[in-house]
Enzyme design. Structure first.
Site, PDB file in Angstrom:
ATOM      1  N   HIS A  86     -50.138 -32.398 -81.718  1.00  0.00           N
ATOM      2  CA  HIS A  86     -48.687 -32.177 -81.713  1.00  0.00           C
ATOM      3  C   HIS A  86     -48.428 -30.706 -81.416  1.00  0.00           C
ATOM      4  O   HIS A  86     -49.001 -29.829 -82.041  1.00  0.00           O
ATOM      5  CB  HIS A  86     -48.074 -32.537 -83.071  1.00  0.00           C
ATOM      6  CG  HIS A  86     -46.596 -32.330 -83.080  1.00  0.00           C
ATOM      7  ND1 HIS A  86     -45.700 -33.284 -82.660  1.00  0.00           N
ATOM      8  CD2 HIS A  86     -45.846 -31.242 -83.392  1.00  0.00           C
ATOM      9  CE1 HIS A  86     -44.479 -32.818 -82.732  1.00  0.00           C
ATOM     10  NE2 HIS A  86     -44.531 -31.578 -83.177  1.00  0.00           N
ATOM     11  N   ASP A 165     -36.151 -39.105 -90.715  1.00  0.00           N
ATOM     12  CA  ASP A 165     -36.296 -37.898 -89.894  1.00  0.00           C
ATOM     13  C   ASP A 165     -35.354 -37.935 -88.702  1.00  0.00           C
ATOM     14  O   ASP A 165     -34.793 -36.913 -88.323  1.00  0.00           O
ATOM     15  CB  ASP A 165     -37.742 -37.729 -89.424  1.00  0.00           C
ATOM     16  CG  ASP A 165     -37.852 -36.497 -88.543  1.00  0.00           C
ATOM     17  OD1 ASP A 165     -37.574 -35.403 -89.050  1.00  0.00           O
ATOM     18  OD2 ASP A 165     -38.140 -36.637 -87.346  1.00  0.00           O
ATOM     19  N   ARG A 172     -29.659 -31.539 -88.554  1.00  0.00           N
ATOM     20  CA  ARG A 172     -30.117 -30.140 -88.555  1.00  0.00           C
ATOM     21  C   ARG A 172     -29.759 -29.456 -87.239  1.00  0.00           C
ATOM     22  O   ARG A 172     -29.413 -28.276 -87.208  1.00  0.00           O
ATOM     23  CB  ARG A 172     -31.633 -30.083 -88.776  1.00  0.00           C
ATOM     24  CG  ARG A 172     -32.040 -30.404 -90.204  1.00  0.00           C
ATOM     25  CD  ARG A 172     -33.528 -30.707 -90.282  1.00  0.00           C
ATOM     26  NE  ARG A 172     -34.332 -29.627 -89.770  1.00  0.00           N
ATOM     27  CZ  ARG A 172     -35.524 -29.789 -89.177  1.00  0.00           C
ATOM     28  NH1 ARG A 172     -36.045 -30.995 -89.022  1.00  0.00           N
ATOM     29  NH2 ARG A 172     -36.205 -28.760 -88.745  1.00  0.00           N
ATOM     30  N   SER A 187     -40.778 -32.859 -91.145  1.00  0.00           N
ATOM     31  CA  SER A 187     -40.317 -33.667 -90.011  1.00  0.00           C
ATOM     32  C   SER A 187     -41.501 -34.052 -89.125  1.00  0.00           C
ATOM     33  O   SER A 187     -41.711 -35.231 -88.795  1.00  0.00           O
ATOM     34  CB  SER A 187     -39.286 -32.851 -89.216  1.00  0.00           C
ATOM     35  OG  SER A 187     -39.056 -33.400 -87.948  1.00  0.00           O
ATOM     36  N   LYS A 191     -43.906 -38.031 -89.276  1.00  0.00           N
ATOM     37  CA  LYS A 191     -44.132 -38.912 -88.120  1.00  0.00           C
ATOM     38  C   LYS A 191     -45.620 -39.061 -87.841  1.00  0.00           C
ATOM     39  O   LYS A 191     -46.100 -40.155 -87.524  1.00  0.00           O
ATOM     40  CB  LYS A 191     -43.408 -38.356 -86.888  1.00  0.00           C
ATOM     41  CG  LYS A 191     -41.893 -38.519 -86.994  1.00  0.00           C
ATOM     42  CD  LYS A 191     -41.137 -37.809 -85.899  1.00  0.00           C
ATOM     43  CE  LYS A 191     -41.092 -36.320 -86.117  1.00  0.00           C
ATOM     44  NZ  LYS A 191     -40.105 -35.564 -85.363  1.00  0.00           N
TER      45      LYS A 191
HETATM   46  N1  URA Z   1     -40.250 -31.046 -83.977  1.00  0.00           N
HETATM   47  C1  URA Z   1     -39.972 -32.020 -84.878  1.00  0.00           C
HETATM   48  O1  URA Z   1     -40.377 -33.161 -84.715  1.00  0.00           O
HETATM   49  N2  URA Z   1     -39.255 -31.695 -85.957  1.00  0.00           N
HETATM   50  C2  URA Z   1     -38.806 -30.441 -86.190  1.00  0.00           C
HETATM   51  O2  URA Z   1     -38.176 -30.224 -87.199  1.00  0.00           O
HETATM   52  C3  URA Z   1     -39.095 -29.441 -85.242  1.00  0.00           C
HETATM   53  C4  URA Z   1     -39.825 -29.772 -84.137  1.00  0.00           C
END
Ligand code: URA
Length: 429
Positions: A86, A165, A172, A187, A191
């Site tokens: 990621h 999320d 946000r 967040s 995932k």
């Molecule tokens: N990527 C995400 O999935 N969440 C965040 O809060 C910031 C970047």
């Protein structure tokens, strides 16, 4: 079912610098997802978290509560180990495209749930959608079958994964609370943990084009995410990598696919190849595969074969010509010298304004739009030499894109020295 609380009580506790109890966290995350806690109440809580932070227990509980709002995937039936990567998002960051097929060609399955770009950073799904026929939406069954057969999947996260999320991220985004480290970490990790990968490598970007502008803040985010992953039984490491300068030589959807295919064909810009290999080594090590050299696999052409199969499996035609924009504009070097700075944020904003990115969720993006740069910091340039080429279907976008590049690059006198930053700045495990 979490013990009931009152939204104002939870907001006030965090506003006053307190630590939320496990039951307060469980309740507020679940109640917000169900619509019992209102957007304005969650906005106030997110701002209190941004200002006052969370301790390790709170972040872990918040992450678990977000996971519990949705489904968890299970890859235990696969015949090979899984590893995912990621990136926290950058400019020209096309690394997933060569990396996923490369790691799959090395014997590790890569379930890569990706997102779309918002603002100046590009999204992997938008890039792949510039390939004729390619589709991002897969069922969980299709995903498992492709992982077993091809070894790599890049697709959209289904609506069932951490729905808290999705709702909170959108909130946000419009309340100035994206930058809270506990909220970013929970967040991303909710995932990734719900996705069920065995190993995870985090590419935490640092610099003007990244969320995290300083090494200290990037280290804090990386350490928080690594702890969350390890506590959840996912083998997690983080690389902190440079995002002061954009990656490679292109930013834009089809432009980045073209560059990624060059890497898979054994060429491509040196920084993209270096970062792809560094992340591949970490993913293989995390999955327990230590007898394969990804550089040899890349050179052998098998990663390119896997790329073609991965694109075809999702309806794409890997041989189809990539779209190009209708109009282009070249910026030339005004003087002889050495390019000593090319600012990632300036390039990202220009690509976005040319139509490669979207201003609002759901907007369409242009496949061919973006920026190519013909020199990287450290290269000598001559007066009149092309420095940047801007591409778009709509020429009235050039003026604003050029404005965002104003002051975004610097040419020092001929012979000036340039001290390159390493691409990998630190490793956190
Ligand atoms: N990527 C995400 O999935 N969440 C965040 O809060 C910031 C970047």
């Amino acid at each position: 079912m979490a013990e009931p609380h009152d939204a104002v009580e939870v907001i006030v506790a965090k506003r006053d610098g307190g630590s939320l109890s496990d039951s307060q966290v469980d309740w507020v995350v679940d109640a917000y997802t169900r619509g019992v806690v209102a957007d304005e109440q969650m906005s106030a809580l997110a701002m209190a978290i941004l200002l006052n932070g969370m301790d390790r227990r709170e972040v872990a509980r918040w992450t678990a509560a977000m996971i519990a709002t949705g489904e968890r995937m299970d890859f235990s039936s696969l015949s090979r180990p899984t590893a995912d990567k990621h990136s926290t998002g950058g400019v020209g960051d096309k690394i997933t495209l060569p990396l996923a097929p490369l790691v799959a060609a090395c014997g590790v399955a890569v379930p890569q749930l990706s997102g779309r770009g918002l603002g100046h950073t590009g999204g992997t799904l938008d890039k792949l959608e510039s390939i004729a026929g390619w589709r991002a939406a897969l069922t969980n069954e299709d995903m498992l079958a492709q992982l077993e057969d091809v070894g790599a999947v890049v697709c959209a996260a289904g609506a069932g994964l951490a729905p808290a999320d999705k709702k909170l991220y959108a909130l946000r985004d419009v309340t100035g609370t994206v930058e809270a480290i506990p909220l970013i970490a929970s967040s991303i990790m909710s995932k990734k943990i719900a996705e069920g990968t065995g190993a995870l490598v985090l590419d935490v970007k640092v610099g003007s084009g990244a969320f995290m502008k300083t090494l200290d803040s990037a280290r804090e985010l990386a350490a928080t995410m690594v702890a969350l992953g390890q506590d959840a039984g996912v083998h997690t490491v983080a690389l902190l990598t440079d995002m002061a300068t954009p990656l490679g030589l292109t930013a834009g959807n089809a432009l980045e696919v073209r560059e990624s295919v060059e890497v898979l064909a054994g060429g491509g810009p040196a920084d993209v190849v270096e970062l792809t290999l560094a992340l591949a080594r970490e993913m293989l090590a995390g999955a327990g595969v230590d007898d394969v050299d990804p550089a040899e696999v890349l050179a052998s052409g098998t990663a390119m074969d896997t790329w073609r199969r991965m694109v075809s499996a999702q309806g794409g035609d890997p041989s189809a010509p990539l779209p190009t924009a209708r109009e282009s504009h070249v910026v030339t070097a005004p003087t002889d010298g050495v390019l000593v700075r090319l600012d990632a944020m300036a390039v990202g904003l220009a690509a976005w304004r040319l139509g490669a990115g979207r201003a609002r969720q759901g907007d369409a993006v242009q496949a061919g739009a973006g920026v190519e740069w013909h020199a990287r910091p450290g290269d000598s340039v001559a007066t009149g030499q092309p420095l940047l080429t801007l591409h778009t279907d709509e020429p009235d976008r050039f003026a604003r894109a050029l404005a965002s590049l104003d002051g975004g690059w610097e040419i020092a006198p001929p012979g000036s020295s340039y001290d390159p930053s390493p691409i990998v700045l630190d490793r956190i495990s």
